[in-house]
Write an enzyme that holds these catalytic residues in place. Structure first.
Site, mmCIF file in Angstrom:
data_model
loop_
_atom_site.group_PDB
_atom_site.id
_atom_site.type_symbol
_atom_site.label_atom_id
_atom_site.label_comp_id
_atom_site.label_asym_id
_atom_site.label_seq_id
_atom_site.Cartn_x
_atom_site.Cartn_y
_atom_site.Cartn_z
ATOM 1 N N LYS A 167 0.862 -1.188 0.000
ATOM 2 C CA LYS A 167 0.000 0.000 0.000
ATOM 3 C C LYS A 167 0.893 1.230 0.000
ATOM 4 O O LYS A 167 2.009 1.194 0.531
ATOM 5 C CB LYS A 167 -0.880 0.017 1.256
ATOM 6 C CG LYS A 167 -2.101 0.874 1.111
ATOM 7 C CD LYS A 167 -3.189 0.136 0.363
ATOM 8 C CE LYS A 167 -4.400 1.001 0.116
ATOM 9 N NZ LYS A 167 -5.495 0.216 -0.472
ATOM 10 N N ASP A 217 -6.586 4.505 -4.932
ATOM 11 C CA ASP A 217 -7.239 4.309 -3.628
ATOM 12 C C ASP A 217 -7.903 5.648 -3.292
ATOM 13 O O ASP A 217 -8.208 6.424 -4.214
ATOM 14 C CB ASP A 217 -6.186 3.891 -2.584
ATOM 15 C CG ASP A 217 -6.818 3.374 -1.304
ATOM 16 O OD1 ASP A 217 -7.504 2.342 -1.361
ATOM 17 O OD2 ASP A 217 -6.650 4.008 -0.246
ATOM 18 N N GLY A 267 -23.418 5.026 2.821
ATOM 19 C CA GLY A 267 -22.386 5.567 1.927
ATOM 20 C C GLY A 267 -22.852 5.460 0.496
ATOM 21 O O GLY A 267 -23.277 4.383 0.053
ATOM 22 N N GLY A 288 -20.978 6.719 -2.342
ATOM 23 C CA GLY A 288 -19.866 7.183 -3.185
ATOM 24 C C GLY A 288 -19.658 6.173 -4.300
ATOM 25 O O GLY A 288 -20.609 5.521 -4.758
ATOM 26 N N ASN A 289 -18.393 5.991 -4.706
ATOM 27 C CA ASN A 289 -18.087 5.058 -5.802
ATOM 28 C C ASN A 289 -18.647 3.671 -5.558
ATOM 29 O O ASN A 289 -19.399 3.135 -6.365
ATOM 30 C CB ASN A 289 -16.570 4.922 -5.940
ATOM 31 C CG ASN A 289 -15.996 6.083 -6.682
ATOM 32 O OD1 ASN A 289 -16.630 6.586 -7.598
ATOM 33 N ND2 ASN A 289 -14.828 6.532 -6.271
ATOM 34 N N ALA A 290 -18.279 3.111 -4.412
ATOM 35 C CA ALA A 290 -18.664 1.730 -4.117
ATOM 36 C C ALA A 290 -20.172 1.621 -3.889
ATOM 37 O O ALA A 290 -20.842 0.755 -4.469
ATOM 38 C CB ALA A 290 -17.879 1.242 -2.906
ATOM 39 N N GLY A 291 -20.722 2.490 -3.054
ATOM 40 C CA GLY A 291 -22.147 2.432 -2.691
ATOM 41 C C GLY A 291 -23.072 2.615 -3.885
ATOM 42 O O GLY A 291 -24.095 1.926 -4.004
HETATM 43 P P1 NAD Z 1 -16.216 7.570 -1.637
HETATM 44 O O1 NAD Z 1 -15.435 8.673 -0.994
HETATM 45 O O2 NAD Z 1 -16.510 7.634 -3.087
HETATM 46 O O3 NAD Z 1 -17.637 7.403 -0.868
HETATM 47 C C1 NAD Z 1 -17.785 7.390 0.512
HETATM 48 C C2 NAD Z 1 -19.241 7.669 0.839
HETATM 49 O O4 NAD Z 1 -19.430 7.542 2.247
HETATM 50 C C3 NAD Z 1 -19.714 9.082 0.467
HETATM 51 O O5 NAD Z 1 -21.006 8.999 -0.110
HETATM 52 C C4 NAD Z 1 -19.824 9.781 1.838
HETATM 53 O O6 NAD Z 1 -20.813 10.810 1.838
HETATM 54 C C5 NAD Z 1 -20.266 8.611 2.692
HETATM 55 N N1 NAD Z 1 -20.100 8.810 4.132
HETATM 56 C C6 NAD Z 1 -19.101 9.412 4.802
HETATM 57 N N2 NAD Z 1 -19.381 9.415 6.112
HETATM 58 C C7 NAD Z 1 -20.587 8.799 6.266
HETATM 59 C C8 NAD Z 1 -21.398 8.491 7.379
HETATM 60 N N3 NAD Z 1 -21.038 8.819 8.600
HETATM 61 N N4 NAD Z 1 -22.567 7.822 7.156
HETATM 62 C C9 NAD Z 1 -22.941 7.478 5.929
HETATM 63 N N5 NAD Z 1 -22.215 7.750 4.834
HETATM 64 C C10 NAD Z 1 -21.047 8.399 5.011
HETATM 65 O O7 NAD Z 1 -15.424 6.238 -1.265
HETATM 66 P P2 NAD Z 1 -15.550 4.805 -1.979
HETATM 67 O O8 NAD Z 1 -14.489 4.667 -3.022
HETATM 68 O O9 NAD Z 1 -16.970 4.530 -2.323
HETATM 69 O O10 NAD Z 1 -15.070 3.871 -0.756
HETATM 70 C C11 NAD Z 1 -15.962 3.556 0.310
HETATM 71 C C12 NAD Z 1 -15.360 2.413 1.110
HETATM 72 O O11 NAD Z 1 -15.185 1.279 0.270
HETATM 73 C C13 NAD Z 1 -13.986 2.712 1.718
HETATM 74 O O12 NAD Z 1 -13.867 2.029 2.935
HETATM 75 C C14 NAD Z 1 -13.034 2.094 0.717
HETATM 76 O O13 NAD Z 1 -11.780 1.760 1.307
HETATM 77 C C15 NAD Z 1 -13.811 0.868 0.323
HETATM 78 N N6 NAD Z 1 -13.368 0.332 -0.961
HETATM 79 C C16 NAD Z 1 -13.636 0.998 -2.113
HETATM 80 C C17 NAD Z 1 -13.168 0.485 -3.302
HETATM 81 C C18 NAD Z 1 -13.498 1.163 -4.613
HETATM 82 O O14 NAD Z 1 -13.197 0.556 -5.659
HETATM 83 N N7 NAD Z 1 -14.112 2.341 -4.635
HETATM 84 C C19 NAD Z 1 -12.408 -0.704 -3.321
HETATM 85 C C20 NAD Z 1 -12.150 -1.385 -2.119
HETATM 86 C C21 NAD Z 1 -12.643 -0.840 -0.935
#
Ligand code: NAD
Length: 441
Positions: free
Chosen positions: A133, A173, A244, A246-249
């Site tokens: 990492k 990341d 959440g 964001g990207n993943a959600g």
């Molecule tokens: P992101 O920044 O795109 O989205 C994060 C989301 O969480 C946002 O919508 C934000 O508003 C929300 N959030 C923040 N605090 C919050 C709270 N208290 N309650 C509810 N929602 C809240 O990030 P992402 O890329 O979607 O990553 C999210 C998680 O998934 C992280 O833990 C990341 O490590 C993990 N992850 C993501 C990927 C990927 O490909 N995107 C891969 C592996 C792991």
């Protein structure tokens, strides 16, 4: 130091207060230190499988840890020096693999911990890679594109000698993206004097990126969720809550809606959208794009006396930040299954409560491993110089996730433990076997 303080401080009471503060700081540091958590998890795994002492000793720290200073001439003409890290935890099963995070809160121990978890993740899905990492203490939201490009290229120059398609392969990341991967690949290729797209994954499609990579994490989690649902006999009438957006959600919400699941609640950092009849994901996305949050979209949180908030749904998907489900939250949760799309969303205390409540938790090292799996496919395509169609990648990803799910399920049954401990046991056994076969231990 305490004896000096004893002399300076006049009363026993003052001395007692100072000692309490010092120990308080020390304990809270240890509790929040992510690498301490890695070591604690290893001890937990030792309770269910035998980890030889020599193997355990090798897991006490990364094999290599780089700390670099990256000078960047900022737009105001002044040079700012950024601190960057790369932790290469273990490469017994193949080249190191792991993302690069640009964030103001990046720390040595966070990077080390994430590199260990990457090692277990690649082992769980059985792809021939190790774990690493990277991180840079920076806030890209406050930087211009030019400054960001110079920082990205500077980071690669600083660690260039320790990277390569057969050595260590970074990826995006938190706060890094395909555009940054493109700059980084270009910098590496300039130094190398040759094309080497396999040095980095998560690249734009125009530079050898892979189909599916954009939504691979959510897609992998979806396949794992479907396997879990089969085990529990949950059908498509199951209600789903997502923390959440964001990207993943966002991607998992789209996939679940398409498959016919009823998503009743979605939250982000500002608030939540609730509709007990099921949310229309396209509309929630439009609303979020327009208003910047899902807050205020719909708020029907009860229908015929049945509630549908996060604590009420059948399947809960944390997709936000670490530690979002604590002890208090865990006590309220009614879900039959939790799919950890986020990394480390459940605190260890909450995990114990969920175990007692018999909630099936699909652990992060499996649930979000779809991203690194398709990164591996990207590298394979780069090596061949031959690119696969979306369908082919989806098919390979599904096989990988389903196999991994079934293997950790077998470990769970064999050791009469949780799916999380089953996943750790499988991963650690695989890494230890490779270390043994290499003659390291
Ligand atoms: P992101 O920044 O795109 O989205 C994060 C989301 O969480 C946002 O919508 C934000 O508003 C929300 N959030 C923040 N605090 C919050 C709270 N208290 N309650 C509810 N929602 C809240 O990030 P992402 O890329 O979607 O990553 C999210 C998680 O998934 C992280 O833990 C990341 O490590 C993990 N992850 C993501 C990927 C990927 O490909 N995107 C891969 C592996 C792991």
């Amino acid at each position: 130091m305490l004896s000096i303080a004893r002399k300076i401080l006049k009363s026993d009471e003052q001395f007692f207060i100072l000692t309490k503060i010092c120990f308080g700081i020390l304990f809270s540091y240890m509790e929040s230190n992510p690498f301490e958590n890695v070591l604690k998890q290893l001890n937990q795994v030792k309770e269910i499988i035998k980890i030889e002492e020599d193997v355990h000793t090798c897991f006490l720290g990364p094999q290599r840890f780089l700390e670099v200073s990256i000078p960047v001439k900022m737009d105001n003409g002044k040079v700012k020096v950024f601190k960057g890290f790369r932790s290469q935890y273990n490469d017994a099963r193949g080249p190191y693999k792991g993302g690069i995070r640009f964030h103001p809160d990046v720390s040595r121990d966070e990077v080390k911990a994430l590199s260990a978890w990457m090692t277990w993740k690649t082992a769980v899905v059985n792809i021939p890679l190790g774990g690493a990492k990277g991180g840079v203490i920076a806030n890209p939201k406050e930087m211009s594109d030019r400054e960001l490009e110079h920082l990205s290229r500077g980071y690669i120059r600083a660690i260039y000698k320790f990277l390569g398609p057969t050595i260590d392969i970074p990826a995006p990341d938190v706060y890094t993206d395909p555009r940054i991967m493109g700059w980084m690949m270009d910098e590496y290729e300039k130094l190398e004097g040759a094309h080497a797209p396999g040095v980095i994954t998560g690249k734009p499609l125009s530079l050898g990126g892979s189909q599916v990579r954009e939504y691979a994490t959510a897609q992998g989690a979806f396949y794992a969720l479907e396997e879990g649902a089969k085990k529990l006999g949950l059908n498509k009438n199951a209600t789903v809550g997502i923390q959440g957006f964001g990207n993943a959600g966002k991607f998992i919400a789209r996939l679940l809606e398409e498959a016919g699941y009823k998503i009743t609640v979605i939250s982000d950092s500002k608030g939540k959208a609730v509709d007990c009849k099921g949310l229309d994901i396209g509309k929630v996305e439009e609303y979020k794009t327009e208003k910047g949050s899902v807050q205020g979209y719909e708020n029907v949180d009860e229908i015929n006396g049945i509630k549908c908030l996060h604590q009420d749904v059948d399947i809960l998907i944390p997709a936000a930040l670490e530690n979002s489900i604590d002890e208090e939250e865990a006590k309220k949760i009614q879900a039959k299954m939790i799919v950890e799309l986020a990394n480390g969303p459940i605190t260890p205390e909450a995990d114990k409560i969920l175990k007692e409540k018999n909630v099936l938790v699909i652990p992060d090292i499996l649930a979000n491993a779809g991203g690194v799996t398709v990164s591996y496919f990207e590298q394979v395509q780069n090596a061949y110089g031959y690119y696969w169609e979306e369908e082919e990648i989806l098919d390979k990803l599904k096989k990988t996730m389903v196999n991994a799910f079934n293997e950790i399920w077998k470990k769970k049954e064999k050791y009469n433990t949780t799916l999380r401990m089953g996943a750790y046991a499988l991963a650690i056994e695989r890494v230890a076997k490779a270390m043994k076969d290499r003659g390291w231990v």
